[in-house]
Each structure stands twice: as structure tokens, then as C-alpha cells.
Write a protein that holds these residues in place. Sequence first.
Motif, PDB file in Angstrom:
ATOM      1  N   VAL A   6      -1.838   4.634   3.609  1.00 17.31           N
ATOM      2  CA  VAL A   6      -0.759   4.123   2.760  1.00 17.31           C
ATOM      3  C   VAL A   6       0.564   4.729   3.213  1.00 17.31           C
ATOM      4  N   ALA A   8       3.312   5.813   2.023  1.00 20.10           N
ATOM      5  CA  ALA A   8       3.471   6.131   0.604  1.00 20.10           C
ATOM      6  C   ALA A   8       4.899   6.380   0.141  1.00 20.10           C
ATOM      7  N   CYS A  11       5.914   3.043  -1.243  1.00 21.27           N
ATOM      8  CA  CYS A  11       4.899   2.270  -1.954  1.00 21.27           C
ATOM      9  C   CYS A  11       5.104   2.409  -3.464  1.00 21.27           C
ATOM     10  N   LYS A  16       0.002   2.133  -5.861  1.00 19.18           N
ATOM     11  CA  LYS A  16      -0.785   3.354  -5.626  1.00 19.18           C
ATOM     12  C   LYS A  16      -1.903   3.469  -6.659  1.00 19.18           C
ATOM     13  N   GLU A  17      -1.609   3.166  -7.908  1.00 22.60           N
ATOM     14  CA  GLU A  17      -2.623   3.251  -8.959  1.00 22.60           C
ATOM     15  C   GLU A  17      -3.767   2.275  -8.716  1.00 22.60           C
ATOM     16  N   PHE A  20      -5.812   3.844  -5.962  1.00 21.12           N
ATOM     17  CA  PHE A  20      -6.605   4.976  -6.433  1.00 21.12           C
ATOM     18  C   PHE A  20      -7.910   4.490  -7.062  1.00 21.12           C
ATOM     19  N   THR A  30      -8.958   7.033   1.339  1.00 20.12           N
ATOM     20  CA  THR A  30      -7.595   6.518   1.232  1.00 20.12           C
ATOM     21  C   THR A  30      -6.647   7.694   1.390  1.00 20.12           C
ATOM     22  N   LEU A  32      -2.636   8.835   1.600  1.00 14.03           N
ATOM     23  CA  LEU A  32      -1.218   8.546   1.395  1.00 14.03           C
ATOM     24  C   LEU A  32      -0.419   9.441   2.332  1.00 14.03           C
ATOM     25  N   MET A  38       2.954  14.214  -2.622  1.00 15.58           N
ATOM     26  CA  MET A  38       2.455  13.064  -3.381  1.00 15.58           C
ATOM     27  C   MET A  38       1.396  13.541  -4.350  1.00 15.58           C
ATOM     28  N   THR A  40      -1.869  12.881  -6.332  1.00 20.43           N
ATOM     29  CA  THR A  40      -3.029  12.005  -6.256  1.00 20.43           C
ATOM     30  C   THR A  40      -4.007  12.430  -7.338  1.00 20.43           C
ATOM     31  N   SER A  48      -3.594  13.128   0.042  1.00 21.49           N
ATOM     32  CA  SER A  48      -2.267  12.881   0.604  1.00 21.49           C
ATOM     33  C   SER A  48      -2.069  13.745   1.836  1.00 21.49           C
TER      34      SER A  48
END
Length: 149
Positions: A6, A8, A11, A16-17, A20, A30, A32, A38, A40, A48
Amino acid sequence: MMTIWVDADACPVAIKEILFRAAERTRTDTILVANQPMRTPNGRYVRSLQVSSGFDVADDEIVRRAEAGDLIITSDIPLAAEVIEKDCLVLSPRGEWLDKSNVRQRLNIRDFMDTMRASGAHTGGPPPLGQADKQAFANKLDTYLARTK
């Protein structure tokens, strides 16, 4: 094993949600990538990666680490063009697939708009991310993950 990368920094939080939840549900790594810390959720599949600040540092890190078959989430057209050359898939936060058939055209439009802005034209930015955009992104992500898992 496919990884979702991502871009990020730009984004939207709502996207992002969605990522997740999808990462945990489908057990898909995943990552970021951003030049700032970030947040998470606690979970096994989302993390991240903070890179140093600077122009395109996060993009360059994604290009360096992404492998063929990975999914890249970005609205950055030059980044999309680079990872598509590595046989990665690209989904924009608005739910648009970018691939070899359309990324060059999008790059040309982006370059044209940059030229217009440099000459003093006020081109405005993209419209705010709406509910239809979020739904399109979620639907395309879910369909893709269901197909690949």
C-alpha cells in the motif's frame, strides 16, 4: 505467496480500513509503506514500513520489494507503471484496475495535466473519495482476493 503493498502516504483512511479487514479475513500479508509512522491494527497480516522522507522514497521502496503477482494499492500513476512492468497488479483507491492496457494512457494524461498546471492553468484535483468509490474498491478487492485464495 502474494503480498499487498500500500502506497500509504496518500491512501485514504477508509481504504486502509477496508484493507485491514480484508487482510485478516483472507490471511494476506499487507504492508503499508510511508515516510511517516502508520498506525495499524493488532493482527498478524498487517504491518507498516516507514521509509525516510523524500520525493518518491516510498514509491521506490515498493518497486524494489514488490514481486510478480503482488497487488499494489496506489493512485500514483508513475508508481503503477513501474510495478506493472514487474508483473504486479494495481488497484487504485477508487476501485480502478490499472494494467498494461491502460497505464500508458493514464501516464500521458497525468503528464499533460502537469504541463497545464506548470503553465498556470488551475486544473483542480480529483473529487473527494465518495461512498461509491469505497464500495467499488471493496468489491474489486474482495472479488480478486476470493479468486486468488
